[in-house]
Design an enzyme around this catalytic site. Structure first.
Site, short mmCIF file in Angstrom:
data_model
loop_
_atom_site.label_atom_id
_atom_site.label_comp_id
_atom_site.label_asym_id
_atom_site.label_seq_id
_atom_site.Cartn_x
_atom_site.Cartn_y
_atom_site.Cartn_z
N GLY A 66 2.16 11.57 38.62
CA GLY A 66 2.95 11.66 37.41
C GLY A 66 2.84 13.04 36.80
N ALA A 67 3.34 13.17 35.57
CA ALA A 67 3.35 14.46 34.90
C ALA A 67 1.95 14.94 34.54
CB ALA A 67 4.20 14.38 33.63
N GLY A 69 -1.03 13.97 36.22
CA GLY A 69 -2.02 13.99 37.28
C GLY A 69 -1.62 13.12 38.46
N LYS A 70 -2.56 12.96 39.37
CA LYS A 70 -2.35 12.15 40.58
C LYS A 70 -3.28 10.95 40.56
CE LYS A 70 -1.02 16.14 43.45
NZ LYS A 70 -1.11 17.17 42.39
N LYS A 84 -7.56 8.27 38.66
CA LYS A 84 -6.57 9.20 38.13
C LYS A 84 -7.24 10.55 37.94
CE LYS A 84 -3.45 9.98 34.20
NZ LYS A 84 -2.91 9.43 32.94
N ASP A 181 5.34 4.97 26.16
CA ASP A 181 5.99 5.10 27.48
C ASP A 181 6.04 3.76 28.19
OD1 ASP A 181 7.36 6.55 29.39
OD2 ASP A 181 5.56 7.19 30.46
#
Length: 377
Positions: A66-67, A69-70, A84, A181
């Site tokens: 995502g914006a 991190g991974k 994360k 979100d």
């Protein structure tokens, strides 16, 4: 809902351009501030009790990105976890902002515990900023809904999933946290597809009375209209909004559960934002949707945030509706959560049943919100 016509955009070009510029400036502001204001409420460090030993953390294959991190599948001690890895930033200012956001996310995740929230395991700050949570073997709600198209969920499953989401959000709001979100990407199913859990606090923040918050956070198709700016944003401009932005997003997600369609299908992100902000457009509900559910969805996405219900009210309404349904089918597995999209025969039966059993209850709920709206005038 059909796409907004090109000619209409031509007649309202100045508004569309203003919104587009607002989105661009909002994105730049969001990138600078990591989706939040610079001043972070609450403790600016992580309790030592929440930290885990990175030497005992083993990182496996990547399962998401995502914006912020991974996400990887991994292992901590003897437990399979989701890991994360938060982006570290490239400049001193960016690193400071990202670390502040990381600390805020860890503190919020450790603060709330609920069966419909992904379980927090621990975090470490060095050598990388890492958050470990339980790993759910099921897929995201978005992937699951896509996998069953063109079929739809049966009405009981739709409402049960919505109830799980509402309970998770009620827990967050009770602890003064706005998620910001809420969307199918951030909802995971358990392996048996019986339960939904909310994930990703990357954009979440604690709600304050006086502090202004960054606009344009979230994902446009699910964002409340008050998060858009209908005029061009000044650089870094902030605005105040409440936890009712999550209620609007829930209304869109619930609509997806009932229809298994993309909100504002056929529109670009800009067109969807335009339709919601300038035209007060909302996705259409099927004609055979039970009136109680129509009322809940439409109450959630009304323009005025003050007239939207709280999640505690939504939980009560969904619970009451489930009580009106006939016993669940005896079949097991994926077949038990599906209904053919063209017929919606189950929904038609439920609509007739709920109209008889829940009519008085719906009338009472309508009176409740009418009274609340009158009190806020």
């Amino acid at each position: 809902m059909s796409c907004v016509e090109s000619s209409e955009f031509g007649r309202n070009e100045s508004k569309a351009v203003a919104l587009e510029e607002s989105i661009k400036l909002g994105r730049r502001s969001f990138a600078r501030n990591n989706g939040s204001v610079v001043s972070i409420s609450g403790p600016l460090d992580i309790d030592e009790k929440l930290l885990i030993d990175p030497k005992l953390l083993f990182v496996g294959s990547k399962i998401g990105e995502g914006a912020h991190g991974k996400v990887y599948q991994g292992k901590y001690r003897d437990q399979i976890v989701a890991i994360k890895v938060v982006n570290g930033g490239s400049t001193p200012d960016e690193k400071e902002l990202l670390e502040a956001g990381f600390i805020r996310e860890v503190n919020m995740m450790s603060k709330v515990k609920h069966e419909n929230l992904v379980k927090f395991i621990g975090a470490c700050k060095h050598p990388l900023m890492v958050i470990a949570t339980e790993l759910l073997p099921g897929m995201s709600l978005k992937k699951f809904l896509s996998s069953i198209k063109p079929q739809q969920l049966d009405i009981r499953t739709s409402v049960s999933y919505a109830l799980d989401i509402a309970r998770a959000m009620d827990c967050l709001h009770a602890n003064g946290i706005i998620h910001r979100d809420l969307k199918p990407d951030n909802l995971l199913l358990t392996a048996n597809k019986k339960q939904v859990k909310l994930i990703d606090f990357g954009l979440a923040r604690e709600e304050t009375v006086n502090e202004m918050m960054t606009a344009e956070t979230g994902t446009y198709r699910w964002m409340a209209p008050e998060l858009y700016s209908t005029v061009t944003l000044r650089r870094g401009e902030k605005k105040h909004y409440t936890n009712k932005v999550d209620v609007y997003s829930f209304g869109i997600v619930f609509w997806e559960l009932l229809t298994n369609k993309m909100p504002f299908e056929g529109m670009s992100n800009l067109q969807a934002a335009y339709a919601a902000a300038f035209k007060q457009m909302r996705p259409p509900l099927p004609n055979d949707t039970p009136p109680e559910l129509v009322f809940i969805v439409q109450s959630c996405w009304v323009e005025d945030p003050n007239t939207r219900p709280s999640f505690s009210q939504i939980v009560r309404m969904l619970d009451s509706f489930l009580c009106t349904l006939p016993p669940p089918p005896t079949c097991t597995g994926a077949e038990s959560v599906l209904v053919d999209a063209p017929s919606r025969s189950t929904s038609a039966v439920i609509s007739a049943t709920s109209a008889r059993v829940g009519g008085k209850k719906l009338s009472f709920i309508r009176q409740l919100f009418a009274a609340k709206k009158a009190a806020n005038v």
